[in-house]
Design an enzyme around this catalytic site. Sequence first.
Site, PDB file in Angstrom:
ATOM      1  N   GLU A 169       0.800  -1.225   0.000  1.00 59.37           N
ATOM      2  CA  GLU A 169       0.000   0.000   0.000  1.00 59.37           C
ATOM      3  C   GLU A 169       0.833   1.276   0.000  1.00 59.37           C
ATOM      4  O   GLU A 169       0.748   2.086   0.941  1.00 59.37           O
ATOM      5  CB  GLU A 169      -0.958   0.010   1.197  1.00 59.37           C
ATOM      6  CG  GLU A 169      -1.936  -1.138   1.164  1.00 59.37           C
ATOM      7  CD  GLU A 169      -3.034  -1.038   2.235  1.00 59.37           C
ATOM      8  OE1 GLU A 169      -2.954  -0.158   3.106  1.00 59.37           O
ATOM      9  OE2 GLU A 169      -3.970  -1.851   2.174  1.00 59.37           O
ATOM     10  N   ASN A 290      -5.496  -4.850  -2.277  1.00 59.89           N
ATOM     11  CA  ASN A 290      -6.022  -4.760  -0.914  1.00 59.89           C
ATOM     12  C   ASN A 290      -7.282  -3.920  -0.977  1.00 59.89           C
ATOM     13  O   ASN A 290      -7.254  -2.774  -1.415  1.00 59.89           O
ATOM     14  CB  ASN A 290      -5.022  -4.062   0.019  1.00 59.89           C
ATOM     15  CG  ASN A 290      -3.748  -4.856   0.243  1.00 59.89           C
ATOM     16  OD1 ASN A 290      -3.561  -5.941  -0.317  1.00 59.89           O
ATOM     17  ND2 ASN A 290      -2.863  -4.323   1.065  1.00 59.89           N
TER      18      ASN A 290
HETATM   19  C1  PNW Z   1      -4.074  -1.836   5.594  1.00 60.58           C
HETATM   20  N1  PNW Z   1      -7.578   3.589   5.128  1.00 60.58           N
HETATM   21  O1  PNW Z   1      -3.997  -0.513   6.056  1.00 60.58           O
HETATM   22  C2  PNW Z   1      -2.729  -2.407   5.954  1.00 60.58           C
HETATM   23  O2  PNW Z   1      -2.042  -3.000   4.892  1.00 60.58           O
HETATM   24  C3  PNW Z   1      -2.743  -3.271   7.171  1.00 60.58           C
HETATM   25  O3  PNW Z   1      -1.469  -3.242   7.772  1.00 60.58           O
HETATM   26  C4  PNW Z   1      -3.849  -2.844   8.123  1.00 60.58           C
HETATM   27  O4  PNW Z   1      -3.809  -3.516   9.336  1.00 60.58           O
HETATM   28  C5  PNW Z   1      -5.163  -3.103   7.394  1.00 60.58           C
HETATM   29  O5  PNW Z   1      -5.198  -2.451   6.131  1.00 60.58           O
HETATM   30  C6  PNW Z   1      -6.397  -2.675   8.195  1.00 60.58           C
HETATM   31  O6  PNW Z   1      -6.401  -1.285   8.408  1.00 60.58           O
HETATM   32  C7  PNW Z   1      -4.934   0.448   5.787  1.00 60.58           C
HETATM   33  O7  PNW Z   1      -7.650   4.515   5.962  1.00 60.58           O
HETATM   34  C8  PNW Z   1      -4.979   1.520   6.678  1.00 60.58           C
HETATM   35  O8  PNW Z   1      -8.270   3.592   4.083  1.00 60.58           O
HETATM   36  C9  PNW Z   1      -5.850   2.552   6.456  1.00 60.58           C
HETATM   37  C10 PNW Z   1      -6.686   2.522   5.341  1.00 60.58           C
HETATM   38  C11 PNW Z   1      -6.635   1.458   4.452  1.00 60.58           C
HETATM   39  C12 PNW Z   1      -5.743   0.411   4.686  1.00 60.58           C
END
Ligand code: PNW
Length: 443
Positions: A169, A290
């Site tokens: 990401e 993702n």
């Molecule tokens: C992902 N948003 O993070 C990460 O790859 C993981 O490490 C994390 O634990 C998981 O998703 C759940 O949050 C994100 O704000 C963090 O859109 C924030 C966002 C999206 C993905």
Amino acid sequence: MTTAPMPEFPAGFRWGVSTSAYQIEGAVTADGRGPSIWDTFAHSPGRIVDGSTGDEACDHYHRYAEDVALLAELGVSAYRFSIAWPRVQPTGEGAANPGGLDFYDRLVDELLGHGVDPVATLFHWDLPQALEDAGGWLNRDTAARFAEYADLVAARLGDRVKLWITLNEPFIHMSLGHGMGVHAPGWMLLFDAFPVAHHQLLGHGLAVSALRARSTSPIAIANNYSPVRLQGDTDADRAAGNAYDALHNRLFTDPLLGRGYPEGPGFDPAVVRDGDLDVIAAPIDVLGVNYYNPTGIRAAEEDSPLPFEIVPLEGYPRTAFDWPVVPDGLRDLLLWLRDTYGEALPPIQVTESGCAYDDVPDADGQVDDPDRIAYLDGHLRAVRAAIDEGVDVTGYFVWSLLDNWEWAEGFTKRFGLVHVDYATQRRTPKSSYGWYRDRVIKP
Ligand code: PNW
């Protein structure tokens, strides 16, 4: 909770679960590990909602064998984990720290011994602090450092890792980490964070060559996507939707798939040098997707600094993160990727999909999580629908195996198929774990 039988997936479909290093490992000073930007950030007052850190997390560094046994019992064919750069290079440069690589060597062999394919992410946001002190991803040199690190990892593990994922990401690392100051390293540069996008992509491209030189395994990147749900139908609303798409969904994928950067908010041609776009467009074998939720967009007010306005999506169930549950968004996204990139799109694996709920053990210590089962059931049917419509999807990884340290949310958000009691480090499979095993992986 019982669900209708899951439609069959193509033979050889890869079923997995995902985690990341800083979120589960703990043992932050073991065997010569250096500090990362997340150690610094978590130890800075006010950054993490519950004041916690990843110092211990799930203690996976010492309990990895127990966790691999949980994977084997679950029956997954693959496990996506990440390698902590500061374990391999405590200051982000120079020779490998053998003690750090030894841990991943043991983990990989334990996985293979249980018939689970190791899928290794090289960068899941835990940059060595010494590199941040030299400018981090704002500094072009970090891209070259990343390729050197990739070479060291591949020299040790390249014969056994079955799929490489360069970056996790890069959009979230740019936006939350450098644009809005919510994640480490905590910069609030707004659209001036664009060099972080370009240097991560350059690092990705250089790492692809480094990995190819040492390993015959396929290579991917894991991007975060959020399909646009337009909340209005004026020309201004559509222009806002296009601007949001350019930023969140295309800024990384267009150059990766050979189209150069999309025009739009955040793009600054000044940091792009001759030849960079060719490095970034090095062929990849798999696109990691993702997906958590779509984003509601409409035209911004006239005095807004943003070219779009983000609107909460109404009418959907919500997770403990307050994210809307929209399984169709995943189908829409997969079709959008195919329609947008056509022949340039490699096969897709969904490298993260999952949800947080307030899972509490009952009096017998069992954790029943019907909402997670419903979430996963809906999203898997969405993947199946996209496959039926001709999208080449070859794998699906649930985020996450374990409840873990959820970044700025600390320990307050539980995403696991397995409950973790952090006081005792006791692991308890939730009902979703049995559902994934019995209704999806081995029906
Ligand atoms: C992902 N948003 O993070 C990460 O790859 C993981 O490490 C994390 O634990 C998981 O998703 C759940 O949050 C994100 O704000 C963090 O859109 C924030 C966002 C999206 C993905």
